[in-house]
Design a protein around this motif. Structure first.
Motif, short mmCIF file in Angstrom:
data_model
loop_
_atom_site.label_atom_id
_atom_site.label_comp_id
_atom_site.label_asym_id
_atom_site.label_seq_id
_atom_site.Cartn_x
_atom_site.Cartn_y
_atom_site.Cartn_z
N VAL A 1 12.31 49.88 85.01
CA VAL A 1 12.84 48.83 85.89
C VAL A 1 12.60 47.47 85.23
CG1 VAL A 1 12.76 47.78 88.17
CG2 VAL A 1 12.36 50.23 87.91
N ALA A 2 13.65 46.64 85.18
CA ALA A 2 13.51 45.31 84.58
C ALA A 2 14.42 44.34 85.31
CB ALA A 2 13.87 45.36 83.09
N ALA A 3 14.06 43.06 85.26
CA ALA A 3 14.87 42.02 85.89
C ALA A 3 15.24 40.96 84.87
CB ALA A 3 14.11 41.38 87.05
N GLU A 4 16.48 40.51 84.94
CA GLU A 4 16.95 39.40 84.11
C GLU A 4 17.72 38.46 85.01
OE1 GLU A 4 19.71 38.49 80.19
OE2 GLU A 4 19.12 40.54 80.63
N GLY A 5 17.09 37.32 85.35
CA GLY A 5 17.68 36.44 86.33
C GLY A 5 17.69 37.13 87.69
N ASP A 6 18.86 37.15 88.32
CA ASP A 6 18.97 37.82 89.62
C ASP A 6 19.52 39.23 89.50
OD1 ASP A 6 21.54 37.24 88.92
OD2 ASP A 6 22.11 36.28 90.82
N ARG A 7 19.58 39.74 88.27
CA ARG A 7 20.12 41.08 88.03
C ARG A 7 18.98 42.04 87.71
NH1 ARG A 7 25.34 42.62 87.14
NH2 ARG A 7 25.75 44.47 85.90
N ILE A 8 18.99 43.21 88.33
CA ILE A 8 17.95 44.22 88.13
C ILE A 8 18.57 45.44 87.49
CG2 ILE A 8 16.31 45.76 89.30
CD1 ILE A 8 16.15 43.65 91.52
N THR A 9 17.89 45.97 86.48
CA THR A 9 18.35 47.20 85.84
C THR A 9 17.30 48.29 86.02
OG1 THR A 9 17.41 46.62 83.68
CG2 THR A 9 19.67 45.95 84.10
N VAL A 10 17.78 49.52 86.21
CA VAL A 10 16.90 50.67 86.36
C VAL A 10 17.42 51.77 85.44
CG1 VAL A 10 15.85 52.33 87.93
CG2 VAL A 10 16.50 50.06 88.77
N LEU A 11 16.56 52.24 84.54
CA LEU A 11 16.92 53.32 83.64
C LEU A 11 16.63 54.64 84.34
CD1 LEU A 11 18.00 53.51 80.74
CD2 LEU A 11 15.65 53.68 79.94
N MET A 12 17.67 55.48 84.51
CA MET A 12 17.53 56.71 85.28
C MET A 12 17.78 57.93 84.40
SD MET A 12 19.55 55.54 88.76
CE MET A 12 21.13 55.56 87.91
N GLU A 13 17.11 59.02 84.70
CA GLU A 13 17.32 60.26 83.96
C GLU A 13 18.72 60.81 84.21
OE1 GLU A 13 15.44 61.80 81.73
OE2 GLU A 13 14.07 60.10 81.83
N GLU A 14 19.20 60.66 85.44
CA GLU A 14 20.53 61.16 85.80
C GLU A 14 21.08 60.33 86.94
OE1 GLU A 14 19.17 64.84 88.63
OE2 GLU A 14 19.31 65.20 86.48
N ALA A 15 22.39 60.42 87.13
CA ALA A 15 23.04 59.58 88.14
C ALA A 15 22.51 59.83 89.54
CB ALA A 15 24.55 59.82 88.09
N ALA A 16 22.03 61.05 89.81
CA ALA A 16 21.52 61.38 91.14
C ALA A 16 20.32 60.52 91.54
CB ALA A 16 21.15 62.86 91.20
N ASP A 17 19.61 59.97 90.55
CA ASP A 17 18.44 59.13 90.83
C ASP A 17 18.83 57.82 91.51
OD1 ASP A 17 16.84 61.03 89.70
OD2 ASP A 17 16.75 60.07 87.74
N LEU A 18 20.14 57.52 91.53
CA LEU A 18 20.59 56.31 92.21
C LEU A 18 20.18 56.32 93.68
CD1 LEU A 18 22.27 53.70 92.18
CD2 LEU A 18 24.29 55.10 92.65
N THR A 19 20.13 57.51 94.28
CA THR A 19 19.74 57.63 95.68
C THR A 19 18.35 57.07 95.91
OG1 THR A 19 21.08 59.63 95.90
CG2 THR A 19 19.45 59.23 97.61
N ALA A 20 17.42 57.36 94.98
CA ALA A 20 16.05 56.87 95.11
C ALA A 20 16.01 55.34 95.06
CB ALA A 20 15.18 57.46 94.02
N VAL A 21 16.85 54.76 94.22
CA VAL A 21 16.89 53.30 94.09
C VAL A 21 17.38 52.67 95.38
CG1 VAL A 21 17.96 51.36 92.87
CG2 VAL A 21 17.25 53.40 91.60
N THR A 22 18.50 53.13 95.89
CA THR A 22 19.06 52.54 97.11
C THR A 22 18.16 52.79 98.32
OG1 THR A 22 20.41 54.53 97.44
CG2 THR A 22 21.43 52.69 96.27
N ARG A 23 17.49 53.96 98.37
CA ARG A 23 16.59 54.26 99.48
C ARG A 23 15.40 53.30 99.52
NH1 ARG A 23 15.86 59.36 98.56
NH2 ARG A 23 13.98 59.08 97.28
N GLU A 24 14.82 53.04 98.33
CA GLU A 24 13.66 52.14 98.28
C GLU A 24 14.04 50.72 98.69
OE1 GLU A 24 10.62 52.98 97.92
OE2 GLU A 24 11.06 55.08 97.49
N LEU A 25 15.20 50.26 98.27
CA LEU A 25 15.63 48.92 98.65
C LEU A 25 15.94 48.85 100.14
CD1 LEU A 25 17.92 48.02 95.62
CD2 LEU A 25 15.61 47.18 96.09
#
Length: 311
Positions: free
Chosen positions: A254-278
């Protein structure tokens, strides 16, 4: 493929500083190898050892079957080099520079003139063929420097950051030239600070950091090694970036550049974990994008900031 360049366990020190620490890789004939690394990683030292400008402390370099220690003259005779700085006579014309190098490398006067005309056309310098080099723009000088390295065709071409300072049109011209050289069986070793360039041209990439090889493979292989999927998101409220970083802090990459956040995921399904936490943190997402990592992101993930390293 036949290995045109073979570098094994190459080590070079400057006093207490280790510039190269057991570097090994091969460059097959008819291929392009991109050599990447941060400033001070050891790229220029390696190029200088390969081109016989520096002597390594240990290890071996073989070019087209010739050992550099045993046959340095044969190695030099088989390598064409474009360094970071142009070696041109500013007082005479591009045509005269090309003819001079052609004659120096054994061409007859007629052959040198014919080759000069051919290269001036290839690098789109015909309009400035007779003007003093000192009056040329930086990009035109760089193209001329590249043309000089090709006056007499060699089976190994070393390009040390060749497109620095070139405009997009000139850069494309160089890319086409590199592809053409590889297509005729030339082994090309390319160092570059433009990661898009390595992504476009290199069959394989070697990443060095602090004098060591830390990764090797094709662009796609390196992207898979770093991570399968990249999530990039922007919050509805840019002032909540710090809160989002805290909410996602337990996730890897997980990294931030300005107001943009990037998350390196093993697979696309991990997107659910990102949106759930937010969502749990009560943070709204304005924009979200899921893509494969770029070579720039691979580079940042693999390398570390350097302090007082030898280049």
């Amino acid at each position: 493929m036949t290995e045109a360049i073979s570098i094994h366990d190459l080590t070079k020190r400057f006093g207490e500083q280790t510039a190269l620490d057991g570097v090994s890789f091969d460059v097959p004939a008819g291929s392009v190898l991109g050599l990447l690394g941060p400033n001070g990683a050891g790229k220029t030292t390696l190029i200088n050892c390969l081109t016989t400008l520096l002597r390594a402390d240990s290890g071996s370099i073989t070019v087209l079957g010739h050992d550099l220690e045993d046959d340095p003259q044969l190695v030099r005779a088989n390598i064409a080099v474009t360094g970071q700085f142009a070696a041109l006579d500013d007082q005479v014309s591009p045509h005269a520079n090309l003819v001079f190098f052609g004659r120096l490398l054994g061409l007859t006067k007629a052959q040198a003139r014919a080759r000069a005309a051919e290269l001036l056309a290839i690098f789109e310098l015909e309009g400035a063929a007779l003007a003093p080099v000192g009056y040329l723009s930086g990009g035109m000088r760089r193209r001329l420097d590249l043309a000089v390295s090709l006056v007499v065709p060699r089976q190994v071409l070393v390009l040390d950051e060749p497109t620095t300072g070139l405009d997009p049109r000139s850069r494309k011209l160089l890319w086409d030239m590199v592809r053409a050289e590889a297509g005729r069986g030339v082994a090309v070793l390319l160092t570059t600070q433009y990661l898009e360039e390595a992504d476009q041209l290199a069959d394989r990439i070697v990443v060095i950091d602090k004098g060591r090889v830390i990764a090797e493979g094709s662009s796609d292989e390196l992207k898979r090694e770093v991570g399968g999927t990249m999530c990039r998101l922007t919050l509805a409220d840019s002032t909540e970036t710090a809160a989002a970083m805290e909410a996602l802090g337990h996730l890897s990459g997980v990294a931030a550049e300005g107001d943009r956040i990037t998350v390196l995921m093993e697979e696309a399904a991990d997107l659910t974990a990102v949106t759930r936490e937010l969502d749990r943190a009560g943070l709204a997402i304005a924009d979200i994008e899921v893509t494969k990592p770029t070579l720039d992101e691979v580079f940042f993930a693999l390398t570390e900031p350097l302090e007082k390293e030898i280049s």
